[in-house]
Design an enzyme around this catalytic site. Structure first.
Site: not given
Length: 344
Positions: A28-30, A179-180
């Site tokens: 996951p994009k934190w 965020d992605g």
């Protein structure tokens, strides 16, 4: 104390990359502050992506990480703040940004009111051993061994080698404020300052109204175009800005926008000033006001409250659209997702 390197960076891609071409691990994009945590057994130092020390702003992390980490190490990860009721928590960028404050008393107060977490996703040194030249698959395995039982506020980020699961995360985790997705080559060494990772972010479009522009820092041409949307009361609210124009386009925009410039009785352009934050510093926030008649389509990734989270990208002009039709109703609503389910 370890020497804190520049963090490894990511370049954007439109979709999840195929692991058949190159073995990948997906995370996951934190959406927080990039942080490199150095613990030498006596002191904690937290460096940032921009080489700005973050240590003084997060005293609760300094105290708690020193007690949790099993031995000297250098971690790469993200500092985040979560807010909301149990079962419906999400990342809160605004609360996180408030943590950067010059007053020690304010820092101490916010450390209690909005405590931060550290999400670890890479291990750059373990004891006296520098791991940056080791492949990521080895660094990740050692990080998992180190943090398998780590308590809050230290978390090991989720990861998968399944691209289908990564696509599901891309869709679902946005509801928790993420965020992605980031794709990381498993066989690569750590590359400080290099964009060798791949980020896949949400991309959407919206029709917005041009309401002003800032002059470019060179003193000539349009630097950024401020855009807005109409809310349910009929008020036009600034929601972000469009930048990254070419030199030629910056100059052309001055002429193209001239008929829309709001002028006073003396014929001078009327200016306004955007809201300031701790990140704008002494930056000139004045802008030339425009009559709200010009509509453009922009690309954006996500909202933060009632504004675009990041600078948006110009897509095209929309002469077919009436400015008053550009409302918040067109924006995609993201289903909520509990942050606790991401952390597990």
């Amino acid at each position: 104390m370890y020497s804190i390197p520049a963090p490894m960076l990511a370049k954007a891609a439109a979709s999840i990359p195929d692991p058949a071409k190159k073995p990948m691990l997906y995370e996951p994009k934190w959406d927080g502050f990039r942080g490199l945590v150095a613990w030498d057994g006596e002191e904690i130092e937290i460096g940032s992506r921009g080489a700005k020390p973050l240590t003084r702003y997060f005293p609760e992390l300094v105290e708690q990480l020193a007690a949790i980490l099993p031995g000297p190490c250098l971690l790469d990860g993200e500092i985040v703040v979560a807010t909301g009721p149990a079962g419906a928590q999400r990342l809160d960028w605004e609360a996180l940004s408030q943590r950067i404050h010059p007053a020690a008393s304010r820092v101490a107060k916010l450390a209690t009111e909005t405590p931060a977490m550290f999400i670890a996703f890479d291990l750059l040194a373990d004891g006296e051993e520098d791991l940056q030249q080791h492949p990521f698959r080895e660094r990740r395995a050692r990080l998992e061994g180190m943090l398998s039982d780590a308590p809050h506020p230290l978390h090991l980020t989720r990861a998968t080698d399944d691209p289908d699961l990564a696509r599901r995360w891309l869709a679902e985790f946005e509801g928790a404020g993420l965020d992605g997705v980031v794709a990381k080559p498993l066989d690569d060494a750590y590359a400080p300052g290099k964009r060798t990772l791949i980020k896949i972010k949400h991309a959407r479009t919206a029709d917005v109204v041009a309401l002003g522009y800032r002059v470019h820092k060179s003193g000539s041409g349009v630097g950024s175009l401020l855009v807005g949307l109409y809310d349910e009361t009929g008020a036009l609210r600034q929601v972000g800005g469009v930048a990254a124009w070419t030199d030629a386009m910056r100059q052309k925009l001055v002429d193209d926008l001239a008929p829309l410039v709001v002028r006073d009785e003396a014929g001078d352009a009327v200016t306004g000033e955007s809201e300031r934050s701790r990140f704008t510093g002494a930056k000139d926030m004045t802008f030339v006001r425009l009559r709200p008649e010009l509509v453009l389509e922009v690309r954006y990734d996500q909202l933060e409250g009632d504004r675009f989270r990041h600078t948006v990208q110009f897509e095209r002009w929309r002469p077919d659209r009436e400015a008053r039709s550009c409302t918040y109703d067109q924006l995609e609503t993201v289903a909520g997702y509990d942050l606790a389910d991401v952390l597990q």
